[in-house]
Design an enzyme around this catalytic site. Structure first.
Site, PDB file in Angstrom:
ATOM      1  NE  ARG A   1      46.249 -42.859  -0.849  1.00 49.92           N
ATOM      2  CZ  ARG A   1      47.227 -41.979  -0.990  1.00 49.92           C
ATOM      3  NH1 ARG A   1      48.402 -42.358  -1.412  1.00 49.92           N
ATOM      4  NH2 ARG A   1      47.011 -40.715  -0.722  1.00 49.92           N
TER       5      ARG A   1
ATOM      6  CE  LYS B   1      34.219 -60.056   9.376  1.00 55.86           C
ATOM      7  NZ  LYS B   1      33.267 -60.523  10.409  1.00 55.86           N
TER       8      LYS B   1
ATOM      9  CD  GLU C   1      35.435 -67.381  17.428  1.00 52.22           C
ATOM     10  OE1 GLU C   1      34.553 -67.778  16.650  1.00 52.22           O
ATOM     11  OE2 GLU C   1      35.530 -66.194  17.804  1.00 52.22           O
TER      12      GLU C   1
ATOM     13  CE  LYS D   1      37.165 -66.647   8.679  1.00 55.81           C
ATOM     14  NZ  LYS D   1      37.506 -65.772   9.775  1.00 55.81           N
TER      15      LYS D   1
ATOM     16  CD  GLU E   1      30.260 -59.992   8.505  1.00 53.37           C
ATOM     17  OE1 GLU E   1      31.330 -60.448   8.921  1.00 53.37           O
ATOM     18  OE2 GLU E   1      29.502 -59.272   9.181  1.00 53.37           O
TER      19      GLU E   1
ATOM     20  NE  ARG F   1      34.320 -63.129   6.862  1.00 55.00           N
ATOM     21  CZ  ARG F   1      35.547 -62.738   6.561  1.00 55.00           C
ATOM     22  NH1 ARG F   1      35.819 -62.338   5.334  1.00 55.00           N
ATOM     23  NH2 ARG F   1      36.496 -62.735   7.459  1.00 55.00           N
TER      24      ARG F   1
ATOM     25  CG  ASN G   1      29.311 -62.001  12.742  1.00 59.07           C
ATOM     26  OD1 ASN G   1      30.522 -62.091  12.956  1.00 59.07           O
ATOM     27  ND2 ASN G   1      28.807 -61.246  11.785  1.00 59.07           N
TER      28      ASN G   1
ATOM     29  CG  HIS H   1      30.940 -63.467  17.348  1.00 61.06           C
ATOM     30  ND1 HIS H   1      30.815 -64.842  17.239  1.00 61.06           N
ATOM     31  CD2 HIS H   1      32.268 -63.208  17.258  1.00 61.06           C
ATOM     32  CE1 HIS H   1      32.022 -65.375  17.090  1.00 61.06           C
ATOM     33  NE2 HIS H   1      32.918 -64.418  17.106  1.00 61.06           N
TER      34      HIS H   1
ATOM     35  CG  HIS I   1      31.302 -58.569  19.821  1.00 59.37           C
ATOM     36  ND1 HIS I   1      31.096 -58.369  18.484  1.00 59.37           N
ATOM     37  CD2 HIS I   1      32.457 -59.276  19.909  1.00 59.37           C
ATOM     38  CE1 HIS I   1      32.081 -58.932  17.793  1.00 59.37           C
ATOM     39  NE2 HIS I   1      32.912 -59.494  18.636  1.00 59.37           N
TER      40      HIS I   1
ATOM     41  CG  HIS J   1      36.701 -62.910  20.917  1.00 53.56           C
ATOM     42  ND1 HIS J   1      35.807 -61.895  20.620  1.00 53.56           N
ATOM     43  CD2 HIS J   1      36.578 -63.821  19.916  1.00 53.56           C
ATOM     44  CE1 HIS J   1      35.190 -62.185  19.485  1.00 53.56           C
ATOM     45  NE2 HIS J   1      35.645 -63.344  19.040  1.00 53.56           N
TER      46      HIS J   1
HETATM   47  P1  NAD Z   1      45.326 -62.747  21.849  1.00 55.16           P
HETATM   48  O1  NAD Z   1      45.895 -62.354  20.553  1.00 55.16           O
HETATM   49  O2  NAD Z   1      45.169 -61.698  22.896  1.00 55.16           O
HETATM   50  O3  NAD Z   1      46.180 -63.948  22.437  1.00 55.16           O
HETATM   51  C1  NAD Z   1      45.803 -64.514  23.656  1.00 55.16           C
HETATM   52  C2  NAD Z   1      46.967 -64.541  24.658  1.00 55.16           C
HETATM   53  O4  NAD Z   1      47.823 -65.628  24.339  1.00 55.16           O
HETATM   54  C3  NAD Z   1      47.850 -63.310  24.669  1.00 55.16           C
HETATM   55  O5  NAD Z   1      48.223 -63.043  26.003  1.00 55.16           O
HETATM   56  C4  NAD Z   1      49.061 -63.748  23.862  1.00 55.16           C
HETATM   57  O6  NAD Z   1      50.216 -63.044  24.225  1.00 55.16           O
HETATM   58  C5  NAD Z   1      49.164 -65.183  24.231  1.00 55.16           C
HETATM   59  N1  NAD Z   1      49.772 -66.062  23.240  1.00 55.16           N
HETATM   60  C6  NAD Z   1      49.557 -66.074  21.909  1.00 55.16           C
HETATM   61  N2  NAD Z   1      50.158 -67.134  21.360  1.00 55.16           N
HETATM   62  C7  NAD Z   1      50.795 -67.794  22.343  1.00 55.16           C
HETATM   63  C8  NAD Z   1      51.548 -68.987  22.399  1.00 55.16           C
HETATM   64  N3  NAD Z   1      51.735 -69.766  21.323  1.00 55.16           N
HETATM   65  N4  NAD Z   1      52.080 -69.353  23.578  1.00 55.16           N
HETATM   66  C9  NAD Z   1      51.853 -68.603  24.701  1.00 55.16           C
HETATM   67  N5  NAD Z   1      51.110 -67.500  24.725  1.00 55.16           N
HETATM   68  C10 NAD Z   1      50.572 -67.102  23.553  1.00 55.16           C
HETATM   69  O7  NAD Z   1      43.858 -63.393  21.674  1.00 55.16           O
HETATM   70  P2  NAD Z   1      43.196 -64.378  20.607  1.00 55.16           P
HETATM   71  O8  NAD Z   1      42.237 -65.169  21.390  1.00 55.16           O
HETATM   72  O9  NAD Z   1      44.187 -65.072  19.765  1.00 55.16           O
HETATM   73  O10 NAD Z   1      42.414 -63.366  19.653  1.00 55.16           O
HETATM   74  C11 NAD Z   1      41.368 -62.585  20.154  1.00 55.16           C
HETATM   75  C12 NAD Z   1      41.212 -61.386  19.248  1.00 55.16           C
HETATM   76  O11 NAD Z   1      40.914 -61.841  17.916  1.00 55.16           O
HETATM   77  C13 NAD Z   1      40.086 -60.462  19.657  1.00 55.16           C
HETATM   78  O12 NAD Z   1      40.527 -59.128  19.587  1.00 55.16           O
HETATM   79  C14 NAD Z   1      39.012 -60.713  18.592  1.00 55.16           C
HETATM   80  O13 NAD Z   1      38.217 -59.578  18.364  1.00 55.16           O
HETATM   81  C15 NAD Z   1      39.859 -61.047  17.402  1.00 55.16           C
HETATM   82  N6  NAD Z   1      39.186 -61.852  16.376  1.00 55.16           N
HETATM   83  C16 NAD Z   1      39.312 -61.454  15.106  1.00 55.16           C
HETATM   84  C17 NAD Z   1      38.720 -62.206  14.102  1.00 55.16           C
HETATM   85  C18 NAD Z   1      38.903 -61.806  12.652  1.00 55.16           C
HETATM   86  O14 NAD Z   1      38.266 -62.402  11.788  1.00 55.16           O
HETATM   87  N7  NAD Z   1      39.748 -60.851  12.357  1.00 55.16           N
HETATM   88  C19 NAD Z   1      38.007 -63.368  14.414  1.00 55.16           C
HETATM   89  C20 NAD Z   1      37.908 -63.753  15.753  1.00 55.16           C
HETATM   90  C21 NAD Z   1      38.502 -62.983  16.732  1.00 55.16           C
HETATM   91  N1  GLY Z   2      35.452 -64.274  12.528  1.00 51.02           N
HETATM   92  C1  GLY Z   2      34.398 -63.846  11.707  1.00 51.02           C
HETATM   93  C2  GLY Z   2      34.763 -63.651  10.295  1.00 51.02           C
HETATM   94  O1  GLY Z   2      35.890 -63.868   9.892  1.00 51.02           O
HETATM   95  O2  GLY Z   2      33.936 -63.262   9.543  1.00 51.02           O
END
Ligand code: NAD
Ligand code: GLY
Length: 371
Positions: free
Chosen positions: A123, A145, A187, A229, A239, A243, A247, A250, A254, A266
């Site tokens: 939890r 998030k 972003e 942010k 949100e 917030r 998006n 997005h 998406h 992404h």
């Molecule tokens: P990711 O986590 O898949 O990383 C991208 C690639 O880079 C991967 O292959 C990873 O292994 C590699 N990598 C990471 N750091 C590295 C480094 N320093 N050196 C070499 N390789 C490295 O992708 P991302 O773009 O970081 O994140 C995308 C994800 O984030 C999506 O799933 C998206 O939905 C999510 N997201 C979440 C939020 C939120 O608010 N929670 C906001 C935006 C996106």
């Molecule tokens: N990336 C969108 C949010 O954090 O709300």
């Protein structure tokens, strides 16, 4: 530039974002959580593990009771229940309890999964974000998030769970593949467009420095995004209203991500979504054609796609209808009022006028290339 930004949640200090050029300060930051009697589990992916897991583990080992590392194959396709279960298995086997801590070492995928495990295991246990992609440093590691994908639905299972610390080592961006770096810029540009025209100008004036990873300029960029942010997540942590502007791009993004079977990153899909949203802004006379073209040029300057082939516009529209942000038949698009300011554009899908339907299809056609 300070090396810390403090984030409040509902009026109380919740966590710090630390900016550094190495992992050195992580040890002293962790010690603030009295971790000498705690177990730590570092969650990471296969790519990040091979570059950074040993260094981070050896630092953490020095200050905690036991440190374990669990890794999964890199990529969006790992953002699923199977990976969550694999992490639960380790936590149960190693007898983690509520006072123990998880560390998310990696990009947004690692951060979203680790946060979700932290929100649900017993939890809720504490977790720390150590983001290593541009996208995760400027966006996903901040604001709590968390979530995973389910079947065809992206981020549809999740929870809000604030981290205890966000530790940014800017030098990790040096090992990030160029395509991933560019995706993060999607972003980054979003923040300028929705909130800060001066920051948008800064991005246009410093293209060469940012693309060559000049550390000072890059630090300014990451720091500025985190400041922006902070404003949003402190105002609306769960949100309910403002917030939603994060998006921007997005809703289309998406849908494209899904239509392309996650072949596009992404941030690349966000770029395409920004163009479609800017097209709507232009057609409903919120922005002029110069501004619309400037948005496209800025995205393209950072190596981001502004058009995509191999998808039918109607398929994208269908995916948008399935989007989780659609409530009771309404979907709200975030559109530009001008650079640095947004408006909401609401469409009732059960009672769409011909003009609205044409506008959406035209917006999608503006980013799709016929083959
Ligand atoms: P990711 O986590 O898949 O990383 C991208 C690639 O880079 C991967 O292959 C990873 O292994 C590699 N990598 C990471 N750091 C590295 C480094 N320093 N050196 C070499 N390789 C490295 O992708 P991302 O773009 O970081 O994140 C995308 C994800 O984030 C999506 O799933 C998206 O939905 C999510 N997201 C979440 C939020 C939120 O608010 N929670 C906001 C935006 C996106
Ligand atoms: N990336 C969108 C949010 O954090 O709300």
């Amino acid at each position: 530039m300070d090396n810390v930004i403090k984030i409040n949640n509902e009026g109380e200090h919740a966590y710090d974002i630390i900016f550094s050029d190495s992992f050195k300060l992580l040890k002293s930051e962790l010690m603030k959580f009295n971790i000498e009697n705690k177990r730590i589990c570092i969650v990471t992916d296969s790519n990040v593990a091979s570059i950074y897991a040993n260094e981070v583990k050896s630092l953490v080992d020095m200050v905690c009771k036991h440190c374990y590392v669990v890794q999964f194959p890199a990529g969006e396709l790992s953002k699923r229940h199977e990976t969550v279960n694999k992490i639960y298995d380790v936590l149960v086997k190693k007898k983690f309890d509520r006072k123990d801590i998880l560390i998310a070492l990696g990009g947004g995928v690692v951060g979203d999964i680790t946060g979700f495990v932290a929100a649900t295991y017993m939890r809720g246990i504490d977790y720390i974000q150590v983001p290593t992609t541009l996208l995760s440093q400027v966006d996903s590691s901040i604001g709590g998030k968390t979530g995973i994908d389910y079947k065809d639905h992206k981020n549809i299972i999740g929870a809000f769970k604030m981290p205890k610390l966000v530790y940014i080592n800017l030098n990790t961006l040096k090992t990030l593949p160029e395509r991933e770096f560019n995706a993060g810029m999607g972003e980054v540009i979003k923040y300028g467009l929705i909130m800060a025209d001066d920051f948008y100008q800064y991005l246009n004036q410093n293209i060469a420095k940012i693309k060559s990873h000049d550390l000072e300029t890059l630090s300014n960029v990451v720091y500025m995004c985190c400041r922006l942010k902070k404003i949003i997540v402190e105002d609306d942590p769960y949100e309910k209203n403002v917030r939603k502007i994060l998006n921007f791009g997005h809703t289309f993004g998406h849908a494209i991500e899904k239509c392309k079977g996650f072949e596009y990153l992404h941030g690349e899909c966000v770029s395409l979504g920004i163009v479609a949203a800017a097209y709507i802004s232009y057609k409903i006379k919120q922005i002029d054609s110069n501004t619309f073209n400037s948005v496209k040029n800025t995205l393209a300057s950072y190596g981001l796609p502004i058009a995509v082939s191999g998808i039918r516009p109607n398929d994208i529209l269908r995916e948008i209808l399935n989007d989780k942000k659609m409530h009771s038949g309404y979907i709200t698009f975030i559109v530009l009022k001008r650079i640095g300011k947004v408006n909401f554009y609401k469409v009732n899908f059960n009672n769409m006028t011909d003009n609205e339907k044409d506008l959406l299809i035209n917006a999608i056609e503006s980013i799709t290339i016929e083959q």
